[in-house]
Design an enzyme around this catalytic site. Structure first.
Site, PDB file in Angstrom:
ATOM      1  N   HIS A 253       0.858  -1.183   0.000  1.00  0.00           N
ATOM      2  CA  HIS A 253       0.000   0.000   0.000  1.00  0.00           C
ATOM      3  C   HIS A 253       0.898   1.239   0.000  1.00  0.00           C
ATOM      4  O   HIS A 253       1.846   1.308   0.771  1.00  0.00           O
ATOM      5  CB  HIS A 253      -0.865  -0.019   1.266  1.00  0.00           C
ATOM      6  CG  HIS A 253      -1.908   1.032   1.306  1.00  0.00           C
ATOM      7  ND1 HIS A 253      -1.633   2.359   1.571  1.00  0.00           N
ATOM      8  CD2 HIS A 253      -3.245   0.960   1.104  1.00  0.00           C
ATOM      9  CE1 HIS A 253      -2.759   3.049   1.524  1.00  0.00           C
ATOM     10  NE2 HIS A 253      -3.756   2.239   1.239  1.00  0.00           N
ATOM     11  N   CYS A 291      -3.604   2.481  -4.511  1.00  0.00           N
ATOM     12  CA  CYS A 291      -4.514   3.302  -3.702  1.00  0.00           C
ATOM     13  C   CYS A 291      -4.555   4.692  -4.329  1.00  0.00           C
ATOM     14  O   CYS A 291      -3.655   5.516  -4.120  1.00  0.00           O
ATOM     15  CB  CYS A 291      -4.070   3.372  -2.243  1.00  0.00           C
ATOM     16  SG  CYS A 291      -5.187   4.443  -1.295  1.00  0.00           S
ATOM     17  N   HIS A 318      -7.661   0.466  -4.556  1.00  0.00           N
ATOM     18  CA  HIS A 318      -8.485   1.262  -3.637  1.00  0.00           C
ATOM     19  C   HIS A 318      -8.981   2.467  -4.421  1.00  0.00           C
ATOM     20  O   HIS A 318      -8.165   3.274  -4.875  1.00  0.00           O
ATOM     21  CB  HIS A 318      -7.654   1.792  -2.465  1.00  0.00           C
ATOM     22  CG  HIS A 318      -7.306   0.754  -1.444  1.00  0.00           C
ATOM     23  ND1 HIS A 318      -6.580   1.059  -0.311  1.00  0.00           N
ATOM     24  CD2 HIS A 318      -7.603  -0.568  -1.369  1.00  0.00           C
ATOM     25  CE1 HIS A 318      -6.437  -0.042   0.421  1.00  0.00           C
ATOM     26  NE2 HIS A 318      -7.037  -1.040  -0.206  1.00  0.00           N
ATOM     27  N   ASP A 361     -12.927   3.312  -0.877  1.00  0.00           N
ATOM     28  CA  ASP A 361     -12.163   3.606   0.328  1.00  0.00           C
ATOM     29  C   ASP A 361     -12.650   4.934   0.895  1.00  0.00           C
ATOM     30  O   ASP A 361     -13.095   5.812   0.151  1.00  0.00           O
ATOM     31  CB  ASP A 361     -10.683   3.682  -0.106  1.00  0.00           C
ATOM     32  CG  ASP A 361      -9.720   3.562   1.040  1.00  0.00           C
ATOM     33  OD1 ASP A 361     -10.147   3.243   2.157  1.00  0.00           O
ATOM     34  OD2 ASP A 361      -8.513   3.783   0.797  1.00  0.00           O
ATOM     35  N   HIS A 362     -12.565   5.055   2.213  1.00  0.00           N
ATOM     36  CA  HIS A 362     -12.822   6.329   2.911  1.00  0.00           C
ATOM     37  C   HIS A 362     -14.027   7.099   2.388  1.00  0.00           C
ATOM     38  O   HIS A 362     -13.882   8.115   1.698  1.00  0.00           O
ATOM     39  CB  HIS A 362     -11.612   7.263   2.797  1.00  0.00           C
ATOM     40  CG  HIS A 362     -10.385   6.715   3.449  1.00  0.00           C
ATOM     41  ND1 HIS A 362      -9.218   7.413   3.512  1.00  0.00           N
ATOM     42  CD2 HIS A 362     -10.142   5.528   4.069  1.00  0.00           C
ATOM     43  CE1 HIS A 362      -8.307   6.682   4.141  1.00  0.00           C
ATOM     44  NE2 HIS A 362      -8.843   5.527   4.482  1.00  0.00           N
ATOM     45  N   TYR A 378     -14.425   4.811   7.563  1.00  0.00           N
ATOM     46  CA  TYR A 378     -15.132   3.606   7.121  1.00  0.00           C
ATOM     47  C   TYR A 378     -16.609   3.630   7.518  1.00  0.00           C
ATOM     48  O   TYR A 378     -17.124   2.718   8.154  1.00  0.00           O
ATOM     49  CB  TYR A 378     -14.409   2.354   7.644  1.00  0.00           C
ATOM     50  CG  TYR A 378     -13.082   2.176   6.962  1.00  0.00           C
ATOM     51  CD1 TYR A 378     -12.980   1.451   5.789  1.00  0.00           C
ATOM     52  CD2 TYR A 378     -11.930   2.792   7.455  1.00  0.00           C
ATOM     53  CE1 TYR A 378     -11.769   1.310   5.122  1.00  0.00           C
ATOM     54  CE2 TYR A 378     -10.713   2.663   6.800  1.00  0.00           C
ATOM     55  CZ  TYR A 378     -10.646   1.926   5.637  1.00  0.00           C
ATOM     56  OH  TYR A 378      -9.445   1.792   4.971  1.00  0.00           O
TER      57      TYR A 378
HETATM   58  C1  DNO Z   1      -6.335   3.215   5.675  1.00  0.00           C
HETATM   59  C2  DNO Z   1      -5.821   2.058   4.946  1.00  0.00           C
HETATM   60  C3  DNO Z   1      -4.440   1.621   5.391  1.00  0.00           C
HETATM   61  C4  DNO Z   1      -4.096   0.269   4.802  1.00  0.00           C
HETATM   62  C5  DNO Z   1      -2.776  -0.257   5.262  1.00  0.00           C
HETATM   63  C6  DNO Z   1      -2.395  -1.489   4.489  1.00  0.00           C
HETATM   64  O1  DNO Z   1      -7.485   3.489   5.626  1.00  0.00           O
HETATM   65  O2  DNO Z   1      -5.841   2.267   3.585  1.00  0.00           O
HETATM   66  O3  DNO Z   1      -4.406   1.544   6.772  1.00  0.00           O
HETATM   67  O4  DNO Z   1      -5.046  -0.666   5.174  1.00  0.00           O
HETATM   68  O5  DNO Z   1      -1.792   0.681   5.133  1.00  0.00           O
HETATM   69  O6  DNO Z   1      -1.384  -2.129   5.180  1.00  0.00           O
END
Ligand code: DNO
Length: 412
Positions: A253, A291, A318, A361-362, A378
């Protein structure tokens, strides 16, 4: 892409039955109850996998199988920890799970200074204020050399060019108005609420998070960028034989935010960095979690170009997008806006591999999400809206590309 969702296990207030209703196909999760550095046993993996499958879904990706600090800074027990890691990998593969998301960020995983920053429409989002983070570093953490490092810090505007912002001046202004309560809120945001659920380093309920933070930082004293590179390469080379043997795809990531903070080297932040680790261990099992959110938070990154360049070594995506302000601070944008251009990314990744697992994500915090105690970033409703938007993008792009796709859960 496969529509997946990050789910935090059986204690998650969002149930798998809810996820089925909103079009989720695959689950992204981890054995959150196994302490950091211990083997994930086949029994435990099997138990969770069976539970997920019993709800009509599949366990698509592990996020995360954490790489312990000792592996990152090359502590005396790193080889023992790498053996633990390999055993967990073998157990996952034996249960049919072949994709692992991890990160190589020292001490701090992702960071934000405000978790409920108001948007103009009344919802809220995660926010990173550079001066507030610098204030935390200088006045709360009291890290040696912090002031000097922020004096040298070059903030970038949305065009990727230095904007001449004077961070120290803003920190001094801020310091005049800070109170113990505001300090506490900043500690909660930077350490407890963001790290608490993603890393075993910090947990909700830690009494002295700042002291803990300082101890962890100490472990990295003298670790340069080159050294961290070496340590990542050592780790990847050590696990590659197991990856080949059990066809396990490792996806690092990117660092979030994608720039250097707290005097720690961060080595997955930009084109050169990604290129470096892919070349350093040139095996297809050594890949990337693309991501789009983390990468778009850095104004130096052209996210679409990165996707074009690295799609063939991306095993997990992501989808989210950031907005960078003229002063260099950033916040999460709508999944239909911001710097990441998710529409173009969807085209690139659908063309490369329509089976690639993707999760939104987020999401925003909205319509009562704030009262429900979700992990920061989340939310349920905010992420559901984002997933709806992304599903719309994917349906359109699939039509363009002639890819057949049927939304699960309907009669047609
Ligand atoms: C945050 C996530 C990160 C991710 C880690 C993977 O929201 O995208 O914490 O899970 O970095 O190891």
């Amino acid at each position: 892409m496969e529509r997946t969702w990050r789910w935090f296990g059986k204690n998650d207030r969002i149930t798998l039955a809810m996820l089925k209703q909103i079009g989720v196909e695959g689950i992204v999760t981890a054995l959150h109850d196994v302490p950091l550095g211990e083997v994930w046993t086949r029994e435990k993996i099997h138990e969770l996998k069976t539970y997920i499958e019993g709800c009509g879904l599949r366990w698509s990706v592990v996020e995360s199988l954490p790489v312990t600090e000792t592996i990152k800074y090359a502590g005396p027990d790193r080889d023992q920890q790498i053996e633990v890691y390999k055993e967990s990998m073998r157990n996952l593969a034996a249960e049919g799970i072949h994709t692992i998301c991890y990160n190589f960020m020292p001490v701090l995983d992702w960071a934000r200074t405000d978790l409920l920053h108001a948007n103009p429409n009344g919802t809220s989002n995660l926010y990173f204020s550079i001066p507030e983070f610098a204030y935390f570093d200088i006045h709360i953490l009291k890290r040696a050399g912090a002031r000097e490092s922020w004096a040298d810090f070059k903030t970038l505007g949305p065009d990727g060019k230095p904007n001449g912002r004077n961070i120290l001046k803003e920190v001094d202004e801020l310091a005049k108005n800070m109170t113990p309560e505001k300090d506490h809120a900043l500690i909660e945001n930077i350490v407890i609420k963001t790290q608490g659920f993603v890393s075993g380093n910090f947990k909700e309920g830690d009494e002295h998070p700042v002291e803990l933070f300082r101890e962890l930082l100490q472990l990295y004293r003298g670790i340069t960028r080159d050294q961290l590179h070496e340590n990542m390469k050592y780790f990847l080379e050590a696990i590659m034989p197991v990856c080949r043997e059990c066809d396990m795809y490792m996806c690092v990531h990117p660092d979030d935010p994608p720039f250097q903070i707290l005097g720690l080297p961060r080595i997955v932040t930009c084109d050169d960095d990604i290129n470096w680790f892919l070349q350093a261990v040139p095996d297809k099992h050594n890949g990337l979690t693309f991501c789009a959110g983390s990468l778009s938070a850095g104004a130096h990154n052209n996210v679409v170009e990165l996707a074009r360049k690295y799609a063939s070594r991306t095993w997990f995506v992501h989808l989210r997008s950031c907005h960078v302000f003229p002063n260099g601070d950033f916040t999460e944008a709508s999944h239909l806006g911001g710097r990441a251009d998710l529409i173009e990314l969807a085209r690139i990744f659908e063309r490369t591999n329509p089976a690639l697992p993707m999760r939104v994500d987020h999401g925003m915090t909205m319509l009562g999400d704030e009262a429900r105690g979700y992990n920061a970033g989340y939310s349920f409703l905010g992420r559901m809206l984002a997933l709806g938007q992304v599903q719309g993008i994917l349906a359109t792009v699939d039509r363009e590309l002639g890819i057949a796709y049927k939304q699960p859960g309907f009669f047609d």
